[in-house]
Design a protein around this motif. Structure first.
Motif, PDB file in Angstrom:
ATOM      1  N   ALA A  88      63.242  84.521  12.771  1.00  0.00           N
ATOM      2  CA  ALA A  88      64.464  84.542  13.256  1.00  0.00           C
ATOM      3  C   ALA A  88      65.343  83.651  13.604  1.00  0.00           C
ATOM      4  O   ALA A  88      66.788  83.729  13.306  1.00  0.00           O
ATOM      5  CB  ALA A  88      64.464  83.902  15.105  1.00  0.00           C
ATOM      6  N   VAL A  89      65.608  82.309  12.740  1.00  0.00           N
ATOM      7  CA  VAL A  89      66.065  81.441  11.746  1.00  0.00           C
ATOM      8  C   VAL A  89      66.716  82.700  10.371  1.00  0.00           C
ATOM      9  O   VAL A  89      67.984  82.029  10.440  1.00  0.00           O
ATOM     10  CB  VAL A  89      64.997  80.391  11.283  1.00  0.00           C
ATOM     11  CG1 VAL A  89      66.187  79.274   9.818  1.00  0.00           C
ATOM     12  CG2 VAL A  89      64.969  79.318  12.442  1.00  0.00           C
ATOM     13  N   GLY A 148      67.066  88.491  16.755  1.00  0.00           N
ATOM     14  CA  GLY A 148      67.387  87.457  16.013  1.00  0.00           C
ATOM     15  C   GLY A 148      66.927  86.375  17.457  1.00  0.00           C
ATOM     16  O   GLY A 148      66.087  85.630  17.346  1.00  0.00           O
ATOM     17  N   VAL A 149      67.931  86.411  18.465  1.00  0.00           N
ATOM     18  CA  VAL A 149      67.411  85.942  19.718  1.00  0.00           C
ATOM     19  C   VAL A 149      66.814  85.920  20.354  1.00  0.00           C
ATOM     20  O   VAL A 149      65.342  85.524  20.909  1.00  0.00           O
ATOM     21  CB  VAL A 149      68.847  86.289  20.911  1.00  0.00           C
ATOM     22  CG1 VAL A 149      68.817  85.692  22.353  1.00  0.00           C
ATOM     23  CG2 VAL A 149      70.148  85.500  19.765  1.00  0.00           C
ATOM     24  N   ALA A 195      63.243  84.651  19.165  1.00  0.00           N
ATOM     25  CA  ALA A 195      63.309  83.387  18.783  1.00  0.00           C
ATOM     26  C   ALA A 195      62.835  82.842  20.741  1.00  0.00           C
ATOM     27  O   ALA A 195      61.463  82.497  21.228  1.00  0.00           O
ATOM     28  CB  ALA A 195      64.657  82.815  19.187  1.00  0.00           C
ATOM     29  N   LYS A 196      63.154  84.267  21.896  1.00  0.00           N
ATOM     30  CA  LYS A 196      62.294  84.303  22.959  1.00  0.00           C
ATOM     31  C   LYS A 196      60.936  84.433  23.124  1.00  0.00           C
ATOM     32  O   LYS A 196      59.662  84.032  24.034  1.00  0.00           O
ATOM     33  CB  LYS A 196      63.516  84.598  23.865  1.00  0.00           C
ATOM     34  CG  LYS A 196      62.352  84.825  25.213  1.00  0.00           C
ATOM     35  CD  LYS A 196      63.484  85.993  26.502  1.00  0.00           C
ATOM     36  CE  LYS A 196      62.775  86.098  27.429  1.00  0.00           C
ATOM     37  NZ  LYS A 196      60.846  86.304  27.936  1.00  0.00           N
ATOM     38  N   SER A 244      60.036  82.681  14.895  1.00  0.00           N
ATOM     39  CA  SER A 244      60.224  81.328  14.939  1.00  0.00           C
ATOM     40  C   SER A 244      61.135  81.560  13.825  1.00  0.00           C
ATOM     41  O   SER A 244      62.581  81.543  12.833  1.00  0.00           O
ATOM     42  CB  SER A 244      60.050  80.373  14.747  1.00  0.00           C
ATOM     43  OG  SER A 244      59.909  80.194  16.127  1.00  0.00           O
ATOM     44  N   PHE A 261      58.949  81.423  21.696  1.00  0.00           N
ATOM     45  CA  PHE A 261      58.665  80.622  22.776  1.00  0.00           C
ATOM     46  C   PHE A 261      57.805  80.577  23.416  1.00  0.00           C
ATOM     47  O   PHE A 261      56.857  79.984  23.694  1.00  0.00           O
ATOM     48  CB  PHE A 261      60.007  80.454  23.042  1.00  0.00           C
ATOM     49  CG  PHE A 261      60.172  79.471  24.492  1.00  0.00           C
ATOM     50  CD1 PHE A 261      60.300  77.928  24.803  1.00  0.00           C
ATOM     51  CD2 PHE A 261      59.756  79.414  25.680  1.00  0.00           C
ATOM     52  CE1 PHE A 261      60.051  76.801  24.989  1.00  0.00           C
ATOM     53  CE2 PHE A 261      59.720  78.821  26.450  1.00  0.00           C
ATOM     54  CZ  PHE A 261      59.298  77.711  26.655  1.00  0.00           C
TER      55      PHE A 261
END
Length: 332
Positions: free
Chosen positions: A115-116, A209-210, A213-214, A112, A217
């Motif tokens: 990704a940020v 980055g997307v 993030a997935k 995470s 999660f």
């Protein structure tokens, strides 16, 4: 009286999962996988750092930070699989298996953060594009990264099929995202260098980055499920119940509770038995049931409570039992 066909190995569930392998063997295989992961991460960190210094590519810098986080996560997984396989002790009566879930959750947090960082840096470079220098050097680094990552993911997949380790699964999630990230970074560098599309570099960094993030999660959700003692999958529970009742002397089972903890699983169940048999006979039935389950789940910790037939339905629900389904037209 219930009768059941014997459970043969062919009826066993496919694939791997918690409880299906001896903890010592699981530790050995998972340790090899996580050790190789640490080695690959070290090589990629060094190569990408050198490539970024030479090229100045923001996508390559993003990939470097991703590999740096992968290194931290791989070291954590390397330590976690060893700790999780340790036997129970006076302070940890249920063993140390949840160390793998903690490791996997940490990996999700690290992904995470990566990704940020990509969202921030990619947006900055999108607004203020800069040329990519030494593109050939940068592409060479990414080709090396792609080859090493492909080999590592292949090996991790084989290990997960055998051990079902959530720590190795978390590690593979990192490198699967890296695989897509490497392709995206190579595309961004190639478009920036050979087509003059400077904004392709940060756009593809944002795309990576997307993906990260997935991945974070999905991995975090699986880790939390294990930390919160979520029940094993329905197919696994049904298989365990079949093993427990594969004996005409077992009149039924109820209040089956299961949970995973790294390479281990914990099973609690009430077993209905003939109320007129001796204590020794009841004990023999329970031990035989334990042996059937352990044959398929050698890393299982079982607690079987014997109930005289008819008593289990009458003695009421425990505090942790699920609420019954509501009757038509009535309240719970």
């Amino acid at each position: 009286m219930n009768t059941h066909a014997p459970v043969s190995p062919a009826e066993d569930l496919p694939g791997a999962g918690p409880g299906r392998m001896d903890p010592a063997e699981s530790q050995r295989i998972n340790s090899l996988a996580t050790g190789l992961s640490v080695s690959v991460a070290l090589v990629l960190v060094a190569a990408k750092l050198a490539g970024w210094f030479a090229s100045g590519s923001i996508a390559l810098l993003a990939s470097f930070f991703d590999s740096l986080l992968d290194l931290a996560a791989s070291v954590t997984a390397f330590l976690a699989v060893r700790y999780a396989a340790r036997p129970a002790d006076n302070e940890h009566r249920f063993g140390h298996g949840k160390a793998e879930a903690f490791s996997s959750l940490l990996q999700a947090l690290l992904v995470s953060g990566s990704a940020v960082f990509l969202f921030f840096e990619g947006t900055q470079r999108l607004l203020d594009p800069r040329p990519v220098e030494a593109g050939g050097w940068a592409l060479g680094v990414m080709v090396l990264s792609l080859a090493l990552t492909l080999g590592l993911i292949r090996m991790q997949t084989l290990v997960i099929r055998r051990t079902g380790s959530i720590a190795v699964t978390g590690d593979r999630a990192h490198y699967s995202a890296d695989l897509l990230s490497n392709v995206a970074v190579m595309g961004g560098i190639a478009l920036a260098v050979f087509a003059g599309l400077e904004r392709a570099d940060p756009i593809l960094a944002l795309f990576v980055g997307v993906l990260l993030a997935k991945s974070a999660f999905d991995l975090g959700r699986e880790s939390v499920n294990q930390l919160l003692d979520r029940e094993l999958p329905d197919a696994t529970r049904a298989h365990i119940e079949t093993l427990l009742t594969d004996d005409p002397r077992v009149l039924g089972v109820h209040e089956l509770r299961t949970r995973a903890a790294g390479p281990l699983i914990h099973i609690q169940v009430h077993m209905d038995l003939d109320p007129f048999q001796t204590l020794k006979e009841a004990h023999d039935v329970v031990v035989a049931a334990e042996m059937r389950v352990l044959e398929h789940y050698p890393a299982a910790d079982l607690l079987i409570h014997s109930d005289p037939k008819g008593y289990g339905e009458a003695h009421g629900r425990g505090f942790f039992d699920a609420d019954p389904e509501p009757h038509d037209g009535g309240a719970r």
